[in-house]
Motif scaffolding. Structure first.
Motif, PDB file in Angstrom:
ATOM      1  N   ALA A  28       0.698  -1.057   0.147  1.00 49.99           N
ATOM      2  CA  ALA A  28      -0.128  -0.080   0.025  1.00 49.99           C
ATOM      3  C   ALA A  28       1.006   1.114  -0.083  1.00 49.99           C
ATOM      4  N   CYS A  29       1.999   1.208   0.725  1.00 51.19           N
ATOM      5  CA  CYS A  29       2.796   2.620   0.940  1.00 51.19           C
ATOM      6  C   CYS A  29       3.646   2.352  -0.621  1.00 51.19           C
ATOM      7  N   ASP A  30       4.148   1.444  -1.177  1.00 53.31           N
ATOM      8  CA  ASP A  30       4.711   1.516  -2.382  1.00 53.31           C
ATOM      9  C   ASP A  30       3.809   2.269  -3.588  1.00 53.31           C
ATOM     10  N   GLY A  31       2.445   1.734  -3.546  1.00 53.88           N
ATOM     11  CA  GLY A  31       1.649   2.558  -4.270  1.00 53.88           C
ATOM     12  C   GLY A  31       1.436   3.899  -4.310  1.00 53.88           C
ATOM     13  N   LYS A  32       1.318   4.265  -2.797  1.00 56.46           N
ATOM     14  CA  LYS A  32       0.950   5.752  -2.721  1.00 56.46           C
ATOM     15  C   LYS A  32       2.187   6.440  -3.000  1.00 56.46           C
ATOM     16  N   CYS A  33       3.441   5.883  -2.616  1.00 52.34           N
ATOM     17  CA  CYS A  33       4.623   6.745  -2.618  1.00 52.34           C
ATOM     18  C   CYS A  33       5.083   6.750  -4.288  1.00 52.34           C
ATOM     19  N   ASN A  34       4.663   5.734  -4.942  1.00 47.64           N
ATOM     20  CA  ASN A  34       4.979   5.962  -6.463  1.00 47.64           C
ATOM     21  C   ASN A  34       4.148   7.197  -7.015  1.00 47.64           C
ATOM     22  N   VAL A  35       2.964   7.385  -6.392  1.00 47.29           N
ATOM     23  CA  VAL A  35       2.225   8.494  -7.131  1.00 47.29           C
ATOM     24  C   VAL A  35       2.791   9.791  -6.639  1.00 47.29           C
ATOM     25  N   ARG A  36       2.958   9.597  -4.995  1.00 44.10           N
ATOM     26  CA  ARG A  36       3.682  10.985  -4.469  1.00 44.10           C
ATOM     27  C   ARG A  36       4.919  11.301  -5.031  1.00 44.10           C
ATOM     28  N   CYS A  54       8.321   7.126   5.798  1.00 34.95           N
ATOM     29  CA  CYS A  54       7.201   8.080   6.442  1.00 34.95           C
ATOM     30  C   CYS A  54       6.100   7.256   6.471  1.00 34.95           C
ATOM     31  N   CYS A  55       5.771   6.626   5.317  1.00 37.23           N
ATOM     32  CA  CYS A  55       4.420   5.844   5.475  1.00 37.23           C
ATOM     33  C   CYS A  55       4.357   4.714   6.189  1.00 37.23           C
ATOM     34  N   GLU A  56       5.376   3.944   6.786  1.00 38.27           N
ATOM     35  CA  GLU A  56       5.334   2.969   7.546  1.00 38.27           C
ATOM     36  C   GLU A  56       5.274   3.552   8.791  1.00 38.27           C
ATOM     37  N   LYS A  57       6.072   4.614   9.118  1.00 36.20           N
ATOM     38  CA  LYS A  57       6.092   5.329  10.515  1.00 36.20           C
ATOM     39  C   LYS A  57       4.596   5.811  10.804  1.00 36.20           C
ATOM     40  N   CYS A  58       4.011   6.408   9.685  1.00 38.25           N
ATOM     41  CA  CYS A  58       2.710   7.354   9.852  1.00 38.25           C
ATOM     42  C   CYS A  58       1.532   6.580   9.375  1.00 38.25           C
ATOM     43  N   ASN A  59       1.635   5.403   8.584  1.00 36.00           N
ATOM     44  CA  ASN A  59       0.253   4.960   8.102  1.00 36.00           C
ATOM     45  C   ASN A  59      -0.247   5.533   7.226  1.00 36.00           C
ATOM     46  N   CYS A  60       0.303   6.527   6.559  1.00 39.18           N
ATOM     47  CA  CYS A  60      -0.603   7.432   5.511  1.00 39.18           C
ATOM     48  C   CYS A  60       0.536   8.379   4.662  1.00 39.18           C
ATOM     49  N   VAL A  61       0.117   8.611   3.545  1.00 41.80           N
ATOM     50  CA  VAL A  61       0.682   9.298   2.693  1.00 41.80           C
ATOM     51  C   VAL A  61      -0.164  10.625   1.981  1.00 41.80           C
ATOM     52  N   GLU A  71      -3.115  16.831   5.421  1.00 44.46           N
ATOM     53  CA  GLU A  71      -3.883  15.476   5.348  1.00 44.46           C
ATOM     54  C   GLU A  71      -3.281  14.568   6.338  1.00 44.46           C
ATOM     55  N   CYS A  72      -1.939  14.543   6.693  1.00 44.52           N
ATOM     56  CA  CYS A  72      -1.494  13.650   7.570  1.00 44.52           C
ATOM     57  C   CYS A  72      -0.329  14.142   8.177  1.00 44.52           C
ATOM     58  N   ASN A  80      14.224  15.414   9.230  1.00 43.32           N
ATOM     59  CA  ASN A  80      15.505  14.683   9.039  1.00 43.32           C
ATOM     60  C   ASN A  80      16.543  15.107   9.971  1.00 43.32           C
ATOM     61  N   SER A  81      17.860  14.632   9.783  1.00 44.60           N
ATOM     62  CA  SER A  81      18.823  15.332  10.693  1.00 44.60           C
ATOM     63  C   SER A  81      19.171  16.655  10.396  1.00 44.60           C
ATOM     64  N   LYS A  82      18.960  17.221   9.416  1.00 41.05           N
ATOM     65  CA  LYS A  82      19.254  18.716   9.284  1.00 41.05           C
ATOM     66  C   LYS A  82      18.311  19.591   9.803  1.00 41.05           C
ATOM     67  N   GLY A  83      17.195  19.061  10.563  1.00 40.31           N
ATOM     68  CA  GLY A  83      15.880  19.963  10.806  1.00 40.31           C
ATOM     69  C   GLY A  83      14.936  20.146   9.744  1.00 40.31           C
ATOM     70  N   GLY A  84      15.127  19.683   8.683  1.00 42.15           N
ATOM     71  CA  GLY A  84      14.118  19.721   7.255  1.00 42.15           C
ATOM     72  C   GLY A  84      13.037  18.809   7.345  1.00 42.15           C
ATOM     73  N   SER A  85      12.330  18.938   6.592  1.00 39.94           N
ATOM     74  CA  SER A  85      11.069  17.963   6.381  1.00 39.94           C
ATOM     75  C   SER A  85      11.783  16.660   5.671  1.00 39.94           C
ATOM     76  N   LYS A  86      11.525  15.456   6.248  1.00 46.25           N
ATOM     77  CA  LYS A  86      11.962  14.374   6.057  1.00 46.25           C
ATOM     78  C   LYS A  86      11.107  13.620   4.757  1.00 46.25           C
ATOM     79  N   CYS A  87       9.896  13.960   4.974  1.00 47.45           N
ATOM     80  CA  CYS A  87       9.089  13.313   3.932  1.00 47.45           C
ATOM     81  C   CYS A  87       8.586  14.161   2.868  1.00 47.45           C
ATOM     82  N   PRO A  88       8.754  13.695   1.604  1.00 44.71           N
ATOM     83  CA  PRO A  88       8.487  14.256   0.402  1.00 44.71           C
ATOM     84  C   PRO A  88       7.235  14.580   0.068  1.00 44.71           C
TER      85      PRO A  88
END
Length: 88
Positions: A28-36, A54-61, A71-72, A80-88
């Motif tokens: 499910a994550c793979d499909g949603k992340c391919n779109v994202r 991110c999807c596995e940790k949060c269960n949403c994309v 939305e999530c 991320n380690s630099k303080g920026g957004s980890k998730c695309p």
């Protein structure tokens, strides 16, 4: 003896079904992340890797290829380690 066989069967069935549910979560994550990541600025592979984490940790994309992170909130708030957004 029959009781032990029945117990073994039930335990095996429960373990098998829990593994099946876990394996479906990844797909499910793979499909949603391919779109994202379809129009990602960075490399497609890097985007997919981060999105799947991110999807596995949060269960949403979030929907779409950009934005919509409200939305999530979990996905939006991972950094991320630099303080920026980890998730695309």
């Amino acid at each position: 003896m029959k009781l032990m066989v029945a117990q073994f069967f039930m335990i095996s069935l429960l373990l098998t079904s829990s593994l099946f549910v876990h394996s479906n979560a990844g797909s499910a994550c793979d499909g949603k992340c391919n779109v994202r990541c379809a129009k990602a600025d960075r490399t497609h592979g890097e985007c997919l890797k981060d999105c799947n984490i991110c999807c596995e940790k949060c269960n949403c994309v979030p929907s779409g290829t950009f934005g919509n992170k409200d939305e999530c909130p979990c996905y939006r708030d991972l950094i991320n380690s630099k303080g920026g957004s980890k998730c695309p």
